[in-house]
Design an enzyme around this catalytic site. Structure first.
Site, PDB file in Angstrom:
ATOM      1  N   ALA A 436     -18.699 -17.637 -15.445  1.00 47.33           N
ATOM      2  CA  ALA A 436     -17.755 -16.740 -16.129  1.00 47.33           C
ATOM      3  C   ALA A 436     -18.562 -15.833 -17.053  1.00 47.33           C
ATOM      4  O   ALA A 436     -18.981 -16.252 -18.133  1.00 47.33           O
ATOM      5  CB  ALA A 436     -16.736 -17.557 -16.926  1.00 47.33           C
ATOM      6  N   GLU A 437     -18.770 -14.599 -16.604  1.00 45.42           N
ATOM      7  CA  GLU A 437     -19.718 -13.724 -17.308  1.00 45.42           C
ATOM      8  C   GLU A 437     -19.189 -13.250 -18.658  1.00 45.42           C
ATOM      9  O   GLU A 437     -19.958 -13.131 -19.619  1.00 45.42           O
ATOM     10  CB  GLU A 437     -20.095 -12.530 -16.417  1.00 45.42           C
ATOM     11  CG  GLU A 437     -21.012 -12.874 -15.253  1.00 45.42           C
ATOM     12  CD  GLU A 437     -20.331 -13.599 -14.100  1.00 45.42           C
ATOM     13  OE1 GLU A 437     -19.079 -13.635 -14.067  1.00 45.42           O
ATOM     14  OE2 GLU A 437     -21.042 -14.142 -13.230  1.00 45.42           O
ATOM     15  N   GLN A 459     -26.644 -13.611 -14.111  1.00 39.25           N
ATOM     16  CA  GLN A 459     -27.471 -13.988 -12.962  1.00 39.25           C
ATOM     17  C   GLN A 459     -27.933 -12.784 -12.125  1.00 39.25           C
ATOM     18  O   GLN A 459     -29.064 -12.749 -11.653  1.00 39.25           O
ATOM     19  CB  GLN A 459     -26.693 -14.984 -12.108  1.00 39.25           C
ATOM     20  CG  GLN A 459     -27.572 -15.795 -11.198  1.00 39.25           C
ATOM     21  CD  GLN A 459     -26.840 -17.029 -10.715  1.00 39.25           C
ATOM     22  OE1 GLN A 459     -25.918 -16.931  -9.915  1.00 39.25           O
ATOM     23  NE2 GLN A 459     -27.236 -18.185 -11.216  1.00 39.25           N
ATOM     24  N   PHE A 460     -27.059 -11.847 -11.905  1.00 42.03           N
ATOM     25  CA  PHE A 460     -27.399 -10.618 -11.181  1.00 42.03           C
ATOM     26  C   PHE A 460     -26.691  -9.464 -11.880  1.00 42.03           C
ATOM     27  O   PHE A 460     -25.532  -9.602 -12.269  1.00 42.03           O
ATOM     28  CB  PHE A 460     -26.890 -10.657  -9.732  1.00 42.03           C
ATOM     29  CG  PHE A 460     -27.604 -11.640  -8.846  1.00 42.03           C
ATOM     30  CD1 PHE A 460     -28.690 -11.243  -8.076  1.00 42.03           C
ATOM     31  CD2 PHE A 460     -27.176 -12.958  -8.778  1.00 42.03           C
ATOM     32  CE1 PHE A 460     -29.340 -12.160  -7.254  1.00 42.03           C
ATOM     33  CE2 PHE A 460     -27.821 -13.871  -7.959  1.00 42.03           C
ATOM     34  CZ  PHE A 460     -28.908 -13.468  -7.187  1.00 42.03           C
ATOM     35  N   HIS A 507     -26.336  -7.407  -4.364  1.00 41.28           N
ATOM     36  CA  HIS A 507     -27.548  -7.999  -4.940  1.00 41.28           C
ATOM     37  C   HIS A 507     -28.610  -6.928  -5.118  1.00 41.28           C
ATOM     38  O   HIS A 507     -29.788  -7.227  -5.179  1.00 41.28           O
ATOM     39  CB  HIS A 507     -28.099  -9.122  -4.048  1.00 41.28           C
ATOM     40  CG  HIS A 507     -27.196 -10.309  -3.959  1.00 41.28           C
ATOM     41  ND1 HIS A 507     -26.135 -10.373  -3.084  1.00 41.28           N
ATOM     42  CD2 HIS A 507     -27.172 -11.468  -4.665  1.00 41.28           C
ATOM     43  CE1 HIS A 507     -25.507 -11.535  -3.244  1.00 41.28           C
ATOM     44  NE2 HIS A 507     -26.109 -12.215  -4.194  1.00 41.28           N
TER      45      HIS A 507
END
Ligand SMILES: Cc1ncc(C[n+]2csc(CCOP(=O)(O)OP(=O)(O)O)c2C)c(N)n1
Length: 706
Positions: A436-437, A459-460, A507
């Site tokens: 959960a960003e 993460q990305f 990505h």
């Protein structure tokens, strides 16, 4: 007082003295009269915004008498005037906010009134997005727990209390925000000492609760959360409210877990002065609400129990009126912020990351390492130096299960940047977060307001968007909107970029220009291992929020390896690095395009074109002086970045060169960047979309020959 005793039996917590009961009433009345005064002042255009706490007073005074100012932590909603009065904020201070005065303690004229903030009482500056504050509260509660568990933090004793509570409130409408659920998720998973108050006035502007919440009852929905104490009350009844707040607070103080009180209140004054509830609330409904007015109910209680007479109540009302009028007169005469102060407090006035203090020599240690190693070692060294640093994000721990840790090598991030940190510094300082960003950044904001130093990982870059509200409206604005009384210096590390041959649309993203458009954040974007170490250390030691962009393709290249430059190596922000000398064309670039520009410059040499390559290293601030000095020398410039040309950061630099250096230009400024499409999966498509050395070479040639 016999009658009071009779009613006390009915109200299990009516252990208040007459003076206390009168003080409760006075506080509610003061809150309402302040709203009335502001409404009057708004009508006279003496203030510029008004939102009232009318109808919410009973539960808020109950919260105020239960909680401890300057001891507990507060993240109040804009309806919380009565709570704020009860814990110590004065009517004068509130009216200073309304007039936007220079000395308004909440914001110095930068934020709307009723967006509470007061450092003296641990009331953290509030913003306007409904729901963001809930994650800050979780982070603040976590900070208390971390202070209690990390003995190496030197001043920790002064920063927490074993039984402190973090209070946060929101409307029932705001419970529809994902951030509310993310906050409950973490609070319950980690058994955090958070007290959630939901002030349910039945409407979010014009949207009724049954449209907002399945079944129209938020407390019913949250009862399944493990460890969460849930109470549902009539928030217009002071005694019911006091009982509920006391029980919830006792539960939280005893460290049994978080608590949530769902208080049904009324909203007699429309949503704000910009709203007219008659447009959507029928008269009968409004009349029924009016019968539940908390102030009328409480004064009725006081009278029917013989605590006060009508005359005494009238005298109290007159006294409150006088106090409010005096405060208003004084606030209207208060100094306003000067226009020349408009740019103050975007960044820290105390630590300047562009200064020579951050220009320290490298003390190389050992053989060249990759950017991954450089960042990992920098994190290890900085965490040893500063025990306030906490690292969290998705998959950043070695292993969340303690029993697994001795048996496995450890994950340490999907790209291994945080490998070994948990093992070295323990799981209070290095831990995995739920997926959960917004929660990662929002909790970081809350921790940083309590002077921890979160260094979090998204993460990305492609998945930073759920955190955008927290970044744009919270992290970058906290210092500005609070007039420098609150700040949230933290670092968000983000793997970014493409050239992965198969990364696809999710990505491979770039997009630094989007964040460069948010005043208050610094952006670093290293292209070499040594720069990554130096810039990350500056990011951690500086006093501003920093977005630290790590190009995935650069993580393990050989061409950008370098010797670890030592434990104290820092690079000032806003200082570009000339990677290659050249006289004919300047290439301004950063990130993965530095190497591609160098290759292009080598090729151009064959055509007798001498191209300089300037690596910006930080995007905010960017090194304008160095760009300008080289443009004045070469008179020709190419800007090359991986992000799309359309609205890429190159557009900003090109415009400035055109605007300020026009006389020095012998050719148009050329930009090289990605096509205006997502980055496609097939390597041939990716190659066609992302800028290549050949594109830069062409731009260099065209510019040189123009
Ligand atoms: C994220 C966000 N979306 C929309 C708004 C506009 N807005 C301000 S208040 C509000 C309604 C909030 O309702 P609720 O949470 O029930 O609180 P209430 O105002 O009823 O006390 C809305 C939609 C906002 N401030 N923030």
């Amino acid at each position: 007082m016999k009658a009071v005793l009779k009613d006390r039996e009915a109200h299990a917590f009516a252990d208040l003295s007459r003076d206390q009961l009168l003080a409760v009433h006075r506080c509610m009345l003061l809150s309402r009269k302040l709203d009335d005064k502001e409404i009057q002042l708004k009508g006279q255009s003496q203030i510029f915004f008004q939102i009232s706490g009318a109808g919410h007073e009973a539960v808020l005074v109950a919260a105020g008498v239960t909680l401890k100012p300057a001891y507990d932590w507060f993240f109040p909603y804009y309806r919380d005037r009565a709570l704020c009065l009860q814990i110590g904020i004065t009517p004068y201070e509130m009216l200073l906010a309304a007039v936007g005065a220079k000395d308004d303690p909440a914001s110095g004229g930068r934020q709307m009134p009723s967006h509470w903030g007061h450092p003296k009482y641990n009331v953290v500056s509030g913003s306007s997005p409904t729901g963001t504050q809930v994650l800050h509260a979780v982070g603040a509660a976590e900070a208390g727990v971390i202070y209690s568990r990390v003995p190496q933090i030197p001043d920790r004793a002064s920063r927490y209390h074993d039984d402190e509570i973090t209070y946060v409130s929101l409307g029932e409408g705001a419970t529809s925000e994902g951030e509310f659920w993310e906050a409950l998720n973490v609070a319950c998973t980690k058994h955090l000492p958070v007290l959630f108050l939901i002030e349910d006035n039945g409407y979010a502007i014009s949207v009724p609760v049954e449209v907002q919440t399945p079944g129209g009852d938020i407390s019913r929905l949250v009862r399944g959360f493990p460890g969460l104490h849930v109470d549902s009350i009539d928030g217009t009844d002071f005694f019911d409210s006091l009982r509920a707040m006391r029980e919830a607070a006792a539960y939280v103080r005893a460290r049994k877990g978080p608590a949530l009180v769902h208080a049904r209140v009324i909203r007699p004054y429309s949503h704000s002065l910009s709203d007219d509830e008659k447009l959507y609330k029928p008269t009968a409904e409004r009349e029924a609400e009016a019968r539940r007015d908390p102030i009328a109910r409480f004064s009725e209680f006081l009278k029917s129990n013989g605590v006060v007479t009508d005359d005494e109540l009238a005298a109290m009302a007159a006294d409150v009126e006088r106090e409010v009028n005096e405060a208003a007169t004084k606030a209207l005469a208060a100094a306003k912020p000067s226009k020349s102060s408009a740019e103050l407090w975007v960044y820290s006035p105390d630590v300047d990351p562009t200064s020579t203090a951050f220009d320290t020599p490298a003390r190389p240690e050992g053989k060249p390492d990759t950017m991954v190693e450089a960042i990992n070692r920098t994190l290890k060294d900085e965490m040893a130096r500063d025990p306030r640093i906490v690292v969290f994000g998705e998959d950043v721990a070695d292993a969340s299960k303690r029993e697994a840790l001795p048996l496995v090598k450890g994950k340490g991030g999907v790209f291994k940047l945080t490998h070994g940190l948990q093992r070295l510094y323990g799981d209070d300082r290095v831990f995995n977060s739920p997926l959960a960003e917004a929660s990662i950044v929002g909790r970081g904001v809350g921790m940083a307001t309590r002077k921890l130093k979160p260094v979090v990982e998204i993460q990305f870059f492609d998945y930073i968007w759920p955190a955008m509200m927290q970044i744009r409206d919270e992290m970058t604005m906290m210092r500005y909107r609070s007039g420098n009384t609150w700040s949230c210096p933290m670092v968000i590390r983000v793997p970014i970029g493409g050239y992965l041959r198969g990364g696809g649309p999710y990505h491979s993203q770039s997009g630094e220009s989007i964040f460069a458009h948010c005043p208050g954040v610094r952006i670093a974007y290293p292209s070499t291992a040594v720069d990554a170490a130096g810039l990350l250390r500056t990011a951690i030691r500086c006093d501003d929020p920093v977005l630290f962009l790590e190009h995935k393709h650069l993580y393990r290249q050989t061409y950008n390896k370098g010797e670890y430059p030592g434990k104290d190596f820092t690079i000032p922000f806003g200082r570009a690095s000339l990677r290659r000398e050249g006289d004919h064309v300047l290439v301004v670039t950063w990130g993965a395009l530095v190497q591609r520009s160098l290759l292009a410059a080598q090729q151009a040499e064959k055509d007798h074109i001498s191209a300089a390559v300037l690596d910006l290293r930080t995007i905010v601030p960017y090194d304008w002086d160095t760009i300008a000095s080289h443009v004045k020398r070469t008179n020709r410039v190419v800007i090359a970045h991986e992000d799309q040309v359309m609205c890429g950061f190159g557009g900003e630099i090109a415009a400035r060169i055109a605007g300020e250096l026009f006389e020095h230009l012998d050719a148009p400024v050329r930009r090289v960047g990605a096509r205006n499409t997502p980055v496609a999966y097939h390597p041939d498509l990716e190659e066609a979309i992302l800028p290549q050395s050949s594109d830069i070479l062409k731009a260099i040639r065209d510019t040189a020959r123009y």
